[in-house]
Each structure stands twice: as structure tokens, then as C-alpha cells.
Design a protein around this motif. Structure first.
Motif, PDB file in Angstrom:
ATOM      1  N   LYS A  14       0.013 -10.031  -6.049  1.00 59.51           N
ATOM      2  CA  LYS A  14      -0.283  -8.936  -7.021  1.00 59.51           C
ATOM      3  C   LYS A  14      -1.199  -7.753  -5.770  1.00 59.51           C
ATOM      4  CE  LYS A  14      -0.240 -10.660 -11.328  1.00 59.51           C
ATOM      5  NZ  LYS A  14      -1.066 -10.907 -12.716  1.00 59.51           N
ATOM      6  N   VAL A  15      -0.899  -6.595  -5.607  1.00 58.21           N
ATOM      7  CA  VAL A  15      -1.284  -5.807  -5.291  1.00 58.21           C
ATOM      8  C   VAL A  15      -2.064  -4.751  -5.637  1.00 58.21           C
ATOM      9  CG1 VAL A  15       0.420  -6.179  -2.943  1.00 58.21           C
ATOM     10  CG2 VAL A  15       1.186  -4.367  -4.945  1.00 58.21           C
ATOM     11  N   ARG A  16      -3.282  -4.059  -5.539  1.00 55.95           N
ATOM     12  CA  ARG A  16      -3.877  -3.067  -6.124  1.00 55.95           C
ATOM     13  C   ARG A  16      -3.686  -1.620  -5.377  1.00 55.95           C
ATOM     14  NH1 ARG A  16      -9.926  -5.281  -6.139  1.00 55.95           N
ATOM     15  NH2 ARG A  16      -8.933  -6.473  -7.853  1.00 55.95           N
ATOM     16  N   LEU A  17      -3.735  -1.033  -7.198  1.00 57.26           N
ATOM     17  CA  LEU A  17      -3.097  -0.052  -6.762  1.00 57.26           C
ATOM     18  C   LEU A  17      -4.774   1.384  -6.870  1.00 57.26           C
ATOM     19  CD1 LEU A  17      -0.434   0.932  -7.401  1.00 57.26           C
ATOM     20  CD2 LEU A  17      -0.564   0.966  -5.378  1.00 57.26           C
ATOM     21  N   SER A  18      -4.963   2.425  -6.314  1.00 57.56           N
ATOM     22  CA  SER A  18      -6.297   2.870  -6.846  1.00 57.56           C
ATOM     23  C   SER A  18      -5.834   3.823  -8.263  1.00 57.56           C
ATOM     24  CB  SER A  18      -6.901   3.443  -5.254  1.00 57.56           C
ATOM     25  OG  SER A  18      -7.730   2.558  -5.117  1.00 57.56           O
ATOM     26  N   THR A  19      -6.466   3.706  -9.151  1.00 58.87           N
ATOM     27  CA  THR A  19      -6.484   4.446 -10.238  1.00 58.87           C
ATOM     28  C   THR A  19      -7.605   4.740 -10.513  1.00 58.87           C
ATOM     29  OG1 THR A  19      -6.120   2.640 -11.764  1.00 58.87           O
ATOM     30  CG2 THR A  19      -3.672   3.865 -10.457  1.00 58.87           C
ATOM     31  N   LEU A  20      -7.641   5.808 -11.633  1.00 57.08           N
ATOM     32  CA  LEU A  20      -8.681   6.078 -12.752  1.00 57.08           C
ATOM     33  C   LEU A  20      -8.513   5.496 -13.923  1.00 57.08           C
ATOM     34  CD1 LEU A  20      -9.334   9.395 -11.361  1.00 57.08           C
ATOM     35  CD2 LEU A  20     -10.082   7.183 -10.019  1.00 57.08           C
ATOM     36  N   PRO A  21      -9.342   5.284 -14.903  1.00 51.11           N
ATOM     37  CA  PRO A  21     -10.573   5.361 -14.423  1.00 51.11           C
ATOM     38  C   PRO A  21     -10.895   3.585 -13.638  1.00 51.11           C
ATOM     39  CG  PRO A  21     -10.092   4.411 -16.504  1.00 51.11           C
ATOM     40  CD  PRO A  21      -8.904   5.152 -16.042  1.00 51.11           C
ATOM     41  N   ASN A  22     -10.093   2.914 -13.160  1.00 48.17           N
ATOM     42  CA  ASN A  22      -9.710   1.436 -12.838  1.00 48.17           C
ATOM     43  C   ASN A  22      -8.916   1.506 -12.363  1.00 48.17           C
ATOM     44  OD1 ASN A  22     -12.369   0.433 -14.096  1.00 48.17           O
ATOM     45  ND2 ASN A  22     -11.210   0.410 -16.263  1.00 48.17           N
ATOM     46  N   PRO A  23      -8.537   0.233 -11.422  1.00 52.40           N
ATOM     47  CA  PRO A  23      -7.227  -0.549 -10.548  1.00 52.40           C
ATOM     48  C   PRO A  23      -6.819  -0.583 -11.353  1.00 52.40           C
ATOM     49  CG  PRO A  23      -9.523  -0.665  -9.113  1.00 52.40           C
ATOM     50  CD  PRO A  23     -10.318  -0.250 -10.486  1.00 52.40           C
ATOM     51  N   VAL A  24      -5.612  -0.807 -10.431  1.00 50.47           N
ATOM     52  CA  VAL A  24      -4.284  -1.895 -11.360  1.00 50.47           C
ATOM     53  C   VAL A  24      -3.982  -2.893 -10.465  1.00 50.47           C
ATOM     54  CG1 VAL A  24      -4.070  -0.140 -13.883  1.00 50.47           C
ATOM     55  CG2 VAL A  24      -2.502  -0.178 -11.440  1.00 50.47           C
ATOM     56  N   TYR A  63      -0.121   6.864  -4.408  1.00 54.07           N
ATOM     57  CA  TYR A  63      -0.959   5.768  -4.434  1.00 54.07           C
ATOM     58  C   TYR A  63      -2.058   5.045  -3.607  1.00 54.07           C
ATOM     59  CZ  TYR A  63      -0.246   6.603  -9.913  1.00 54.07           C
ATOM     60  OH  TYR A  63       0.142   6.755 -10.907  1.00 54.07           O
ATOM     61  N   GLU A  64      -2.973   5.089  -3.579  1.00 55.67           N
ATOM     62  CA  GLU A  64      -3.548   4.608  -2.544  1.00 55.67           C
ATOM     63  C   GLU A  64      -3.488   2.449  -2.532  1.00 55.67           C
ATOM     64  OE1 GLU A  64      -7.899   3.685  -1.857  1.00 55.67           O
ATOM     65  OE2 GLU A  64      -7.362   5.462   0.146  1.00 55.67           O
ATOM     66  N   MET A  65      -2.738   1.610  -1.433  1.00 56.47           N
ATOM     67  CA  MET A  65      -2.460   0.240  -2.433  1.00 56.47           C
ATOM     68  C   MET A  65      -3.451  -0.633  -1.001  1.00 56.47           C
ATOM     69  SD  MET A  65       1.283  -1.412  -2.107  1.00 56.47           S
ATOM     70  CE  MET A  65       1.160  -1.817  -0.354  1.00 56.47           C
ATOM     71  N   ASP A  66      -3.443  -1.549  -1.614  1.00 58.84           N
ATOM     72  CA  ASP A  66      -4.649  -2.459  -0.494  1.00 58.84           C
ATOM     73  C   ASP A  66      -4.640  -3.807  -1.185  1.00 58.84           C
ATOM     74  OD1 ASP A  66      -6.562  -3.712   0.540  1.00 58.84           O
ATOM     75  OD2 ASP A  66      -8.154  -3.412  -0.560  1.00 58.84           O
ATOM     76  N   CYS A  67      -3.071  -4.398  -0.026  1.00 59.20           N
ATOM     77  CA  CYS A  67      -2.980  -5.952  -0.394  1.00 59.20           C
ATOM     78  C   CYS A  67      -3.543  -6.689   0.497  1.00 59.20           C
ATOM     79  CB  CYS A  67      -1.040  -5.485   0.451  1.00 59.20           C
ATOM     80  SG  CYS A  67      -0.953  -4.628   1.945  1.00 59.20           S
ATOM     81  N   GLY A  68      -4.673  -6.270   0.995  1.00 60.84           N
ATOM     82  CA  GLY A  68      -5.708  -7.066   1.359  1.00 60.84           C
ATOM     83  C   GLY A  68      -5.136  -7.307   3.149  1.00 60.84           C
ATOM     84  N   LYS A  69      -4.678  -6.443   3.769  1.00 64.74           N
ATOM     85  CA  LYS A  69      -4.494  -6.137   5.322  1.00 64.74           C
ATOM     86  C   LYS A  69      -3.913  -5.298   5.513  1.00 64.74           C
ATOM     87  CE  LYS A  69      -2.001  -9.180   9.262  1.00 64.74           C
ATOM     88  NZ  LYS A  69      -1.516 -10.070   9.913  1.00 64.74           N
ATOM     89  N   GLY A  70      -4.746  -4.541   6.766  1.00 65.74           N
ATOM     90  CA  GLY A  70      -4.608  -3.715   7.628  1.00 65.74           C
ATOM     91  C   GLY A  70      -3.853  -1.963   6.592  1.00 65.74           C
ATOM     92  N   GLY A  71      -4.609  -2.049   5.294  1.00 65.41           N
ATOM     93  CA  GLY A  71      -4.232  -1.244   4.650  1.00 65.41           C
ATOM     94  C   GLY A  71      -5.576  -0.767   3.782  1.00 65.41           C
ATOM     95  N   PRO A  72      -5.867   0.419   3.365  1.00 64.53           N
ATOM     96  CA  PRO A  72      -4.937   0.122   1.942  1.00 64.53           C
ATOM     97  C   PRO A  72      -3.797   1.859   2.897  1.00 64.53           C
ATOM     98  CG  PRO A  72      -7.017   1.634   2.071  1.00 64.53           C
ATOM     99  CD  PRO A  72      -7.357   0.765   2.907  1.00 64.53           C
ATOM    100  N   HIS A  73      -2.673   1.379   1.875  1.00 67.33           N
ATOM    101  CA  HIS A  73      -1.852   2.452   2.861  1.00 67.33           C
ATOM    102  C   HIS A  73      -1.188   3.348   1.033  1.00 67.33           C
ATOM    103  CE1 HIS A  73      -0.898  -0.170   5.884  1.00 67.33           C
ATOM    104  NE2 HIS A  73      -0.913  -1.495   4.801  1.00 67.33           N
ATOM    105  N   ASP A  74      -1.150   4.469   1.974  1.00 66.37           N
ATOM    106  CA  ASP A  74      -0.926   5.202   0.670  1.00 66.37           C
ATOM    107  C   ASP A  74       0.891   5.573   0.695  1.00 66.37           C
ATOM    108  OD1 ASP A  74      -3.309   6.722  -0.292  1.00 66.37           O
ATOM    109  OD2 ASP A  74      -2.945   7.908   1.573  1.00 66.37           O
ATOM    110  N   ILE A  75       0.854   4.907  -1.130  1.00 63.57           N
ATOM    111  CA  ILE A  75       2.701   4.837  -1.166  1.00 63.57           C
ATOM    112  C   ILE A  75       2.769   5.648  -2.129  1.00 63.57           C
ATOM    113  CG2 ILE A  75       2.690   2.624   0.267  1.00 63.57           C
ATOM    114  CD1 ILE A  75       2.879   1.847  -2.638  1.00 63.57           C
ATOM    115  N   LEU A  76       4.130   6.288  -2.076  1.00 62.84           N
ATOM    116  CA  LEU A  76       4.805   7.540  -3.307  1.00 62.84           C
ATOM    117  C   LEU A  76       5.259   6.792  -4.106  1.00 62.84           C
ATOM    118  CD1 LEU A  76       4.751  10.093  -4.931  1.00 62.84           C
ATOM    119  CD2 LEU A  76       7.040  10.227  -2.851  1.00 62.84           C
TER     120      LEU A  76
END
Length: 94
Positions: A14-24, A63-76
Motif C-alpha cells: 500500500k502507498v498513501r495518497l494525500s487527499t482531503l479530508p484524510n489520506p487514503v 496527488y502527493e504519493m508517499d511510499c516511504g522512501k524518496g518521496g513524497p512524489h506528485d503523480i497524476l
């Protein structure tokens, strides 16, 4: 510049995406590589494919994606056709 190898350790995780109101969290299920167009592409294009429960609805957006290393990365992220129990998403890198 991101490459498919940067995401390989996350396939099946699983990777985390920054979304509102909470990340998914969504699951990276596979990486698909495509051949580069000689003289045009600066890297070999690739796509990331994700799955999520039906309750995780993402718009086609960056979305800003956080996969725990070298991120977060903005991905479409773009939606693909959902199945009966799962939503499918794709991020294309060219």
C-alpha cells in the motif's frame, strides 16, 4: 527523474495518497514498462497500476504519493474501469 526501479519494492504494498479530508491508501499492483521512442523520450515510459476498495474514489488528478522512501512524489492518477469489488487506477510516466 523517477524510474520503474524506484517503485519495484512497493509492488504488492500500500502507498498513501494525500487527499482531503484524510489520506487514503491504495495498493500498487504492477508496473508496466514500454519501449522508449528513440530521439524523443528522455527515459523509458512506464505505468503504475493501483487497486483500491470501491469506497476509495479518486478523481483524475495529481496527488502527493508517499511510499516511504524518496518521496513524497506528485503523480497524476487516472481512473480505469472498476470491477465489481475493486477500483483501478493508473499513473503514466513518459
Amino acid at each position: 527523474m523517477l524510474a520503474p526501479e524506484d517503485f519495484e519494492p512497493w509492488v504488492g504494498r500500500k502507498v498513501r495518497l494525500s487527499t482531503l479530508p484524510n489520506p487514503v491508501e491504495i495498493t500498487l499492483v504492477r508496473i508496466e514498462r514500454r519501449p522508449a521512442l528513440i530521439g524523443i523520450d528522455t527515459r523509458s515510459p512506464f505505468s503504475l497500476f493501483f487497486e483500491a476498495p470501491l469506497g476509495v474514489y479518486l478523481m483524475d488528478a495529481s496527488y502527493e504519493m508517499d511510499c516511504g522512501k524518496g518521496g513524497p512524489h506528485d503523480i497524476l492518477i487516472s481512473q480505469l474501469v472498476p470491477s465489481a469489488t475493486t477500483r483501478h487506477y493508473q499513473a503514466v510516466f513518459s
